[in-house]
Design a protein around this motif. Sequence first.
Motif, PDB file in Angstrom:
ATOM      1  N   VAL A 160      36.006  49.050  36.574  1.00 43.53           N
ATOM      2  CA  VAL A 160      35.300  48.403  35.468  1.00 43.53           C
ATOM      3  C   VAL A 160      36.174  47.346  34.809  1.00 43.53           C
ATOM      4  O   VAL A 160      35.726  46.227  34.527  1.00 43.53           O
ATOM      5  N   ALA A 161      37.435  47.673  34.563  1.00 43.33           N
ATOM      6  CA  ALA A 161      38.323  46.738  33.865  1.00 43.33           C
ATOM      7  C   ALA A 161      38.577  45.467  34.665  1.00 43.33           C
ATOM      8  O   ALA A 161      38.840  44.412  34.087  1.00 43.33           O
ATOM      9  N   SER A 162      38.509  45.545  35.990  1.00 42.50           N
ATOM     10  CA  SER A 162      38.760  44.378  36.833  1.00 42.50           C
ATOM     11  C   SER A 162      37.484  43.666  37.259  1.00 42.50           C
ATOM     12  O   SER A 162      37.537  42.690  38.009  1.00 42.50           O
ATOM     13  N   GLY A 163      36.323  44.139  36.815  1.00 47.35           N
ATOM     14  CA  GLY A 163      35.074  43.488  37.163  1.00 47.35           C
ATOM     15  C   GLY A 163      34.573  43.818  38.547  1.00 47.35           C
ATOM     16  O   GLY A 163      33.789  43.061  39.121  1.00 47.35           O
ATOM     17  N   MET A 164      34.985  44.971  39.105  1.00 46.63           N
ATOM     18  CA  MET A 164      34.412  45.422  40.382  1.00 46.63           C
ATOM     19  C   MET A 164      33.142  46.232  40.171  1.00 46.63           C
ATOM     20  O   MET A 164      32.404  46.482  41.122  1.00 46.63           O
ATOM     21  N   LEU A 165      32.891  46.663  38.951  1.00 48.35           N
ATOM     22  CA  LEU A 165      31.676  47.373  38.569  1.00 48.35           C
ATOM     23  C   LEU A 165      31.317  46.985  37.136  1.00 48.35           C
ATOM     24  O   LEU A 165      32.211  46.703  36.323  1.00 48.35           O
ATOM     25  N   PRO A 166      30.025  47.011  36.784  1.00 50.36           N
ATOM     26  CA  PRO A 166      29.660  46.750  35.385  1.00 50.36           C
ATOM     27  C   PRO A 166      29.973  47.921  34.476  1.00 50.36           C
ATOM     28  O   PRO A 166      30.265  47.742  33.293  1.00 50.36           O
ATOM     29  N   PHE A 167      29.889  49.130  35.007  1.00 47.21           N
ATOM     30  CA  PHE A 167      30.262  50.357  34.307  1.00 47.21           C
ATOM     31  C   PHE A 167      30.432  51.435  35.365  1.00 47.21           C
ATOM     32  O   PHE A 167      30.146  51.210  36.551  1.00 47.21           O
ATOM     33  N   ARG A 470      38.187  40.057  26.126  1.00 44.29           N
ATOM     34  CA  ARG A 470      39.504  40.148  26.737  1.00 44.29           C
ATOM     35  C   ARG A 470      39.375  40.603  28.182  1.00 44.29           C
ATOM     36  O   ARG A 470      38.642  41.538  28.483  1.00 44.29           O
ATOM     37  N   HIS A 471      40.121  39.960  29.066  1.00 43.82           N
ATOM     38  CA  HIS A 471      40.070  40.333  30.482  1.00 43.82           C
ATOM     39  C   HIS A 471      41.471  40.262  31.082  1.00 43.82           C
ATOM     40  O   HIS A 471      42.263  39.393  30.713  1.00 43.82           O
ATOM     41  N   PRO A 472      41.768  41.121  32.034  1.00 44.67           N
ATOM     42  CA  PRO A 472      43.051  41.022  32.745  1.00 44.67           C
ATOM     43  C   PRO A 472      43.076  39.786  33.646  1.00 44.67           C
ATOM     44  O   PRO A 472      42.044  39.179  33.924  1.00 44.67           O
ATOM     45  N   ALA A 473      44.255  39.457  34.132  1.00 39.19           N
ATOM     46  CA  ALA A 473      44.427  38.260  34.949  1.00 39.19           C
ATOM     47  C   ALA A 473      43.568  38.296  36.201  1.00 39.19           C
ATOM     48  O   ALA A 473      43.096  37.261  36.686  1.00 39.19           O
ATOM     49  N   SER A 474      43.322  39.513  36.741  1.00 41.54           N
ATOM     50  CA  SER A 474      42.541  39.632  37.977  1.00 41.54           C
ATOM     51  C   SER A 474      41.074  39.297  37.776  1.00 41.54           C
ATOM     52  O   SER A 474      40.319  39.150  38.737  1.00 41.54           O
ATOM     53  N   TRP A 475      40.628  39.171  36.542  1.00 40.26           N
ATOM     54  CA  TRP A 475      39.227  38.932  36.245  1.00 40.26           C
ATOM     55  C   TRP A 475      38.778  37.600  36.816  1.00 40.26           C
ATOM     56  O   TRP A 475      37.665  37.431  37.292  1.00 40.26           O
TER      57      TRP A 475
END
Length: 475
Positions: A160-167, A470-475
């Motif tokens: 979720v945090a990296s945007g591989m899933l919405p939740f 806020r998003h991590p760099a991998s986003w």
Amino acid sequence: MAELHDLTALDQWQALQRGEFSPLELTEHYLARIERLNPELGAFVTVTADAARSRAAELQESGPGPAPIWGLPFADKDLEMRAGVPTGFGSRLFTGFVPPISDEIVEALDAAGGVSLGKTATPEFGLPSYTESLAGPPARNPWDTSRGSGGSSGGAAVAVASGMLPFAPGSDGGGSVRIPAAACGLVGLKPSRGRVPGGSALDSLAGLAVPGPLARTVSDAALLLDAMIAPNGYPADHHFALRAPASDGPFLASAVRGEGRFQLGVMTTSAWDDAYEITIAPEALQALDAAVAAFAAMGHGIEQTALEPDESYAPAFRTIWQAGAASIPAETPEQEELLEPLTRWLMHRGRALSARTLAEALKALATYERSLIRQLSRFDAVLTPALAMTPRPIGWYDAGDGERNFAQQVQYTPFTSMLNVSGLPAIVLPISETDAGLPMGVQLIGRPGGEATLLALGAQLERRVHWERRHPASW
């Protein structure tokens, strides 16, 4: 230009309802994200791309309906069985195991209209609070890949945090939704005992483990919680919720409205203080102070509080943790050799327990449940740090010394397990970041059945802080 994963899960669902894109298009988008990011981050242990495409096409053909998460991708935690999909429980002992049936929470999310993309990483049998299983690569924190994601729903949090899933759904038996949510800068909700039919905890040892959602926003967490609870609405015969007062409707409404003024307690004591030296890092205290200041500015009542000393909690919880490993199906030396050192230690300690010791531990925890609910009852919610330290480096835990490992877990996560023992709901909210860019969160503890209050408070704080940006760099 914004991409599909930039949208919240609720925004994605609404766009699906309007026909702006299809379930298959959304599924393909997330499968491409997984293919690109998962090799570095280790969020998924199994990706079921073909099955996901087939499921999305099936939903697309039937069209949108009342299902609460129609067309939205998710993934099953690898502690949950999905018929026909390899399920390893984070252990080399179960390599190649393919269950013939699905667990109830898996069936519930399917009935709610979701599209499973695979299985997310978990530590061995979900026992530790970090996701660094020998069965696969560690689940790396997308904010700093040298750091761990927490556990046991670590893979779900990374996804979720990296945007591989919405939740993503997780499960929480001692903090296993809230710990990785805090480590990865997410919202994580542990429902009241008995709230979620598929995994109510009422039939588990000491009633500890319940499913719960991990999400980027409070509304997204509420959306997934509604799907977990009742895929076809809130049935009148929801007899599983023996310990949780009935809700007056979907929790999403509480999260979207975010209304109310409440009396909040603030505390930095935990149930472990009499047994271990608990030191709260400055970053954790800064996050707590930021949340207190924000809630005070919004007009909520704030009062400092502290737990009464209780020497019974630590030995009783340790006993239950060990007893939970006693039934691991490793009966031969060859099977034992496949277990990790911590798991072997727990299994042998659990099998050596007497019936009297187990009965006394269960009684002590039942007494503690009543005590904790009484102590917190004058507040609408109680605010604590989410974790006592910043996210831990991968390899920080002592894998070979069970006693030291347990102490490390307690010292990192002292504020979570007491809420599993008491059955109280709790939500983690990502309030701030450290100077090094690591997320830090706070925890709100609710009254029995008090999820709506927690979601309303979370929504108010989110509107003030806007952590969803806020998003991590991998986003």
